[in-house]
Design a protein around this motif. Structure first.
Motif, short mmCIF file in Angstrom:
data_model
loop_
_atom_site.label_atom_id
_atom_site.label_comp_id
_atom_site.label_asym_id
_atom_site.label_seq_id
_atom_site.Cartn_x
_atom_site.Cartn_y
_atom_site.Cartn_z
N GLU A 79 -8.24 46.35 28.64
CA GLU A 79 -8.48 44.91 28.55
C GLU A 79 -8.32 44.36 27.14
O GLU A 79 -8.14 43.16 26.97
CB GLU A 79 -9.88 44.57 29.07
CG GLU A 79 -10.02 44.65 30.58
CD GLU A 79 -9.10 43.67 31.28
OE1 GLU A 79 -9.16 42.47 30.97
OE2 GLU A 79 -8.31 44.11 32.13
N ILE A 80 -8.39 45.20 26.12
CA ILE A 80 -8.25 44.72 24.73
C ILE A 80 -7.11 45.46 24.03
O ILE A 80 -7.20 45.80 22.86
CB ILE A 80 -9.58 44.87 23.96
CG1 ILE A 80 -10.11 46.31 24.03
CG2 ILE A 80 -10.62 43.89 24.48
CD1 ILE A 80 -11.32 46.57 23.13
N THR A 139 -17.59 43.98 32.19
CA THR A 139 -16.13 44.13 32.18
C THR A 139 -15.72 45.59 32.04
O THR A 139 -16.31 46.34 31.24
CB THR A 139 -15.51 43.33 31.00
OG1 THR A 139 -15.96 41.98 31.07
CG2 THR A 139 -13.98 43.37 31.06
N ARG A 140 -14.70 46.00 32.81
CA ARG A 140 -14.13 47.33 32.63
C ARG A 140 -13.10 47.24 31.51
O ARG A 140 -12.06 46.60 31.65
CB ARG A 140 -13.48 47.82 33.92
CG ARG A 140 -13.00 49.27 33.81
CD ARG A 140 -12.53 49.81 35.14
NE ARG A 140 -11.33 49.13 35.61
CZ ARG A 140 -10.79 49.33 36.80
NH1 ARG A 140 -11.35 50.18 37.64
NH2 ARG A 140 -9.70 48.68 37.17
N ILE A 141 -13.38 47.87 30.38
CA ILE A 141 -12.50 47.80 29.21
C ILE A 141 -11.32 48.75 29.37
O ILE A 141 -10.16 48.36 29.20
CB ILE A 141 -13.29 48.15 27.93
CG1 ILE A 141 -14.52 47.25 27.77
CG2 ILE A 141 -12.37 48.05 26.71
CD1 ILE A 141 -14.22 45.79 27.61
N LEU A 142 -11.60 50.00 29.71
CA LEU A 142 -10.57 51.04 29.77
C LEU A 142 -10.61 51.74 31.11
O LEU A 142 -11.68 52.09 31.61
CB LEU A 142 -10.80 52.04 28.63
CG LEU A 142 -9.84 53.22 28.52
CD1 LEU A 142 -8.46 52.75 28.08
CD2 LEU A 142 -10.37 54.26 27.54
N TYR A 174 -11.32 57.97 34.87
CA TYR A 174 -12.42 57.57 33.98
C TYR A 174 -12.40 56.06 33.75
O TYR A 174 -11.34 55.42 33.73
CB TYR A 174 -12.36 58.31 32.64
CG TYR A 174 -11.01 58.30 31.97
CD1 TYR A 174 -10.66 57.29 31.06
CD2 TYR A 174 -10.06 59.28 32.25
CE1 TYR A 174 -9.41 57.28 30.45
CE2 TYR A 174 -8.81 59.27 31.65
CZ TYR A 174 -8.50 58.27 30.75
OH TYR A 174 -7.26 58.25 30.16
N HIS A 175 -13.60 55.50 33.61
CA HIS A 175 -13.79 54.08 33.31
C HIS A 175 -14.68 53.98 32.07
O HIS A 175 -15.66 54.75 31.95
CB HIS A 175 -14.50 53.33 34.43
CG HIS A 175 -13.77 53.34 35.73
ND1 HIS A 175 -14.38 52.95 36.91
CD2 HIS A 175 -12.50 53.67 36.06
CE1 HIS A 175 -13.52 53.04 37.90
NE2 HIS A 175 -12.37 53.50 37.42
N TRP A 176 -14.40 53.02 31.19
CA TRP A 176 -15.30 52.73 30.06
C TRP A 176 -15.55 51.23 30.10
O TRP A 176 -14.61 50.44 29.99
CB TRP A 176 -14.67 53.16 28.73
CG TRP A 176 -15.65 53.18 27.59
CD1 TRP A 176 -16.75 53.94 27.48
CD2 TRP A 176 -15.57 52.37 26.40
NE1 TRP A 176 -17.39 53.68 26.29
CE2 TRP A 176 -16.69 52.73 25.61
CE3 TRP A 176 -14.69 51.42 25.93
CZ2 TRP A 176 -16.93 52.15 24.37
CZ3 TRP A 176 -14.93 50.84 24.70
CH2 TRP A 176 -16.04 51.19 23.93
#
Length: 496
Positions: A181-182, A167-170, A160-162
């Motif tokens: 990323e955060i 930008t790909r965060i998760l 899974y991508h969020w």
């Protein structure tokens, strides 16, 4: 000689914050504190039997102690440590308190006997949102925390991508979080599919997309959510000419411009240089700041977000009838203020047993101060100097209780306080008597010492005479005494 500091029993947290507690006796403990609030951390069972201990961040030693003795506390102005139960209480939490802390315990030989860490996460106002439906509208408070439910569970999801648009965060695979990323201010829980983001900023606002892939690399699900960030919200009735309205810097203001726009043929809302809003009945013809505002014709309210200093000024509403004649005109003044925050109280005991206390706020425009003692406004019987609207007050002798300082402006309010007992002082007269007593004691001890010395000398001389030490005087100018020491007193001889 200055006064002995009175006992400060307990520091109280900031009133608009909350108090949380956490057991940090397990290595890797995850602890949470509310922005502006208080956290109570259980670091150990008891410090009473621990030879030496340090509690530190990566760069700074916060607490250093030996058994029941607190050697140093870098944040003692807003914290307290209780050795008997090993709890460390921190008030007025800020984003700087967020991070990893390490406790190191040493034995009497200087060897490390225990070492463990805890992660303290600071959270602002917390909101939650169910993002499992495509197109969900979610909201978070500026500087706060949002908890987003992205899926039921990630445990059975192959990949899974969020992401935002750029930008790909998760990125994860089942229970494995491959990248975040955060990660310095967020956490994802695969078991329930929730993503928690702290310290929200305007840059977090926008559209996010979740993509779920099967084991063959095909997208099985895709959905979006819109995250909107909101600051402090104020409201104002601008239906009276000359209304004074206030908005929080970075926040939102809701202005009631009219009862309803539904029956207004034409209306315009402008500042001195630009027409902001232009409408006809229920139709909004133009809105120059539509990216951060909205107008509701049915109740005549205009909502403006992300307020900046440039929004400050005078605005004019003009209403026209069907013939194009102006039927109404009124103005409102909008003032933008930075919210107050981080109240700091500094108490000081004076020489006569009075207590001086200063109160300050690190941020905020046009702060106003007020004081209470045990819930009531301070009286002349309790105040030696200052008043209930100043930043510094001096309390008279024998005053004690729960002292609270409140700081406010037109857009925010915050307060902090502490419980104290009266200051213990030594008067000038007592000081003089004490000094005289000390001086007299020194003289007496000196006289006793002289008497003892001469008595000892006399006794020593008699002992020497009885032990065969003979002194014969010759010529004064040539006399020299020589003493030869032998193994016994009977073998002592003297020659001149």
């Amino acid at each position: 000689m200055e006064a002995v500091i009175g006992l400060l029993v307990m520091i109280l947290g900031v009133s608009h914050g909350v108090e949380t507690s956490c057991d940090g006796r397990q290595d890797g403990a995850q602890c949470y504190g509310a922005l502006g609030g208080t956290v109570v951390l259980r670091l150990m069972d008891s410090a009473s039997e621990i030879f030496r201990y340090h509690w530190s961040t990566k760069t700074t030693r916060i607490l250093y102690g030996r058994k029941n003795l607190i050697v140093s506390n870098e944040i003692e102005n807003r914290s307290s440590f209780t050795p008997s139960d090993g709890t460390f209480r921190i008030n007025n939490l800020s984003w700087n308190d967020d991070g990893v802390y390490k406790l190191t315990i040493y034995d009497s030989n200087g060897m490390i006997s225990e070492q463990r860490t805890l992660h303290l996460s600071i959270q602002g106002e917390e909101t939650s949102c169910d993002g499992r439906q495509d197109g969900a509208q979610c909201y978070g408070a500026l500087g706060g925390t949002v908890v987003l439910r992205l899926m039921d569970s990630a445990s059975e999801i192959f990949r899974y991508h969020w992401s935002t648009k750029t930008t790909r965060i998760l990125y994860g695979r089942k229970d494995l979080i491959v990248s975040n990323e955060i990660e310095n201010r967020s956490s994802f829980t695969p078991s329930d599919g929730t993503f928690r983001i702290n310290n929200l900023s305007w840059s977090d606002e926008g559209e996010y997309t979740l993509e779920i892939y099967d084991s063959d690399g095909r997208i099985t699900e895709q959905r979006t959510l819109q995250l909107t960030i909101q600051g402090v919200e104020t409201s104002c009735d601008g239906r009276q000419d000359g209304a004074q309205c206030y908005g929080a810097l970075g926040g939102t203001v809701v202005l009631r411009l009219m009862d309803s726009a539904s029956e207004k043929s034409i209306y315009r809302w402008s500042n001195k240089t630009t027409t902001i809003l232009n409408g006809r009945k229920n139709q909004i013809m133009s809105n120059r700041i539509e990216n951060r505002s909205s107008f509701t014709p049915s109740d005549g309210t205009f909502r403006v977000s992300k307020l900046s200093r440039s929004d400050e000024g005078e605005y004019t509403l003009e209403i026209y009838d069907s013939n194009g004649r102006r039927s109404e005109q009124r103005t409102l003044q909008l003032t933008i203020q930075a919210p107050v925050s981080s109240v700091l109280l500094v108490p000081e005991c004076l020489s006569q047993g009075e207590m001086r206390v200063s109160c300050s706020s690190e941020e905020g425009d046009s702060p106003q101060y007020s004081w209470t003692l045990d819930g009531h406004t301070l009286t002349d019987a309790e105040l030696l100097s200052g008043n209930t609207e100043t930043t510094n007050i001096t309390l008279k002798q024998h005053v004690s209780g729960q002292l609270v300082c409140s700081v406010r402006n037109k857009v925010s309010w915050i307060s902090s306080g502490f419980i104290f007992s009266e200051c213990i002082s030594t008067s000038t007269e007592d000081h003089s008597l004490l000094i005289c007593g000390v001086r007299a004691a020194v003289v007496i001890l000196a006289l006793i010492g002289i008497c003892v010395f001469f008595a000892w000398k006399k006794k020593k001389y008699k002992m020497a005479a009885g032990s065969g030490v003979h002194c014969e005087r010759g010529h004064e100018e040539n006399s020299v005494m020589m003493v030869e020491v032998r193994s016994s007193a009977s073998e002592l001889y003297s020659n001149v």
